[in-house]
Scaffold this active site. Structure first.
Site, PDB file in Angstrom:
ATOM      1  N   HIS A  64       0.847  -1.199   0.000  1.00  0.00           N
ATOM      2  CA  HIS A  64       0.000   0.000   0.000  1.00  0.00           C
ATOM      3  C   HIS A  64       0.881   1.246   0.000  1.00  0.00           C
ATOM      4  CE1 HIS A  64      -3.615   2.403   1.288  1.00  0.00           C
ATOM      5  NE2 HIS A  64      -2.642   3.182   1.766  1.00  0.00           N
ATOM      6  N   GLU A  65       1.855   1.272   0.906  1.00  0.00           N
ATOM      7  CA  GLU A  65       2.723   2.445   1.016  1.00  0.00           C
ATOM      8  C   GLU A  65       3.655   2.577  -0.192  1.00  0.00           C
ATOM      9  OE1 GLU A  65       2.181   4.680   3.098  1.00  0.00           O
ATOM     10  OE2 GLU A  65       0.881   3.621   4.504  1.00  0.00           O
ATOM     11  N   HIS A  68       1.888   4.242  -3.101  1.00  0.00           N
ATOM     12  CA  HIS A  68       1.907   5.705  -2.973  1.00  0.00           C
ATOM     13  C   HIS A  68       3.258   6.259  -3.432  1.00  0.00           C
ATOM     14  CE1 HIS A  68      -1.930   5.886  -1.087  1.00  0.00           C
ATOM     15  NE2 HIS A  68      -1.564   5.495   0.120  1.00  0.00           N
TER      16      HIS A  68
END
Length: 217
Positions: A64-65, A68
């Site tokens: 998820h990170e 980004h």
């Protein structure tokens, strides 16, 4: 792309991966918290849940990170994940005390001014924010594949691959749903500010997968 990660960022992601995985392993082992559990801890069962959490919650958080980060880099902006030590400790402590995980171990910091002086636009910020929940929703696909390959009888047997499949879908749907809430600094607020249609599709899909995942068992 991995060469764009600093040594500090690798350390921060590793620490967050371990802390969040440990937190989810604790609530799987003792839903009301270890300190309130009346049952003795089985080391084999504890290790099994930790492995499951590392492969589901931990990977879901890290990817998820990274979504980004690399989406921001694609637009020409530098980004790095930074852990929050207080939140990491709080996540593990809450899991141990009351069986609740607050999965906010840090955040990907985006440097919103490029070297050429251009600043981050609302559309770019929305797309960067959407990339995290989209990644978690996509991760549900291989975990669902594990369940399909295991067959219907595996759901009742509770083997480790089945547990990884079920928990992988549930936790990634949870991460996507939580982050798509249109509040404060969460991804959903930034996606909504950019594109209402994209926001609607992602939050409906996240809730649908989350609710559906609890009917698998």
């Amino acid at each position: 792309m991995l060469e764009k990660m600093t040594r500090r960022e690798e350390y921060d992601l590793f620490a967050a991966w371990l802390a969040i995985s440990l937190s989810f392993a604790i609530i799987k082992l003792a839903p009301n918290g270890i300190l309130r559990s009346m049952q003795p801890v089985d080391p084999v069962e504890a290790l099994t849940y930790l492995v499951i959490a590392l492969l589901t919650a931990g990977i879901g958080l890290v990817l998820h990170e990274l979504a980004h980060k690399f989406t921001a880099i694609k637009f020409g902006f530098w980004a790095e994940f930074r852990k929050n030590n207080i939140m990491l400790l709080a996540a593990v402590a809450l899991a141990a005390l009351v069986g609740v995980v607050f999965a906010a171990p840090g955040a990907t910091v985006i440097y919103s001014v490029r070297p050429d002086g251009r600043t981050l636009s609302r559309e770019e910020n929305g797309k960067i924010s959407a990339s995290g929940p989209i990644t978690n929703l996509l991760l549900c696909i291989p975990f669902a594949g594990l369940l399909i390959m295991s067959g219907p009888s595996a759901l009742s047997s509770g083997d480790i691959l089945t547990q990884i499949g079920i928990f992988g879908i549930q936790i990634n749907a949870m991460i996507a749903t939580f982050n798509m809430l249109p509040i404060s600094i969460l991804d959903g607020n930034k996606v909504l500010s950019w594109n209402i249609a994209v926001f609607a599709v992602l939050i409906v899909a996240s809730f649908a997968v989350l609710v559906g995942s609890f009917y698998i068992i």
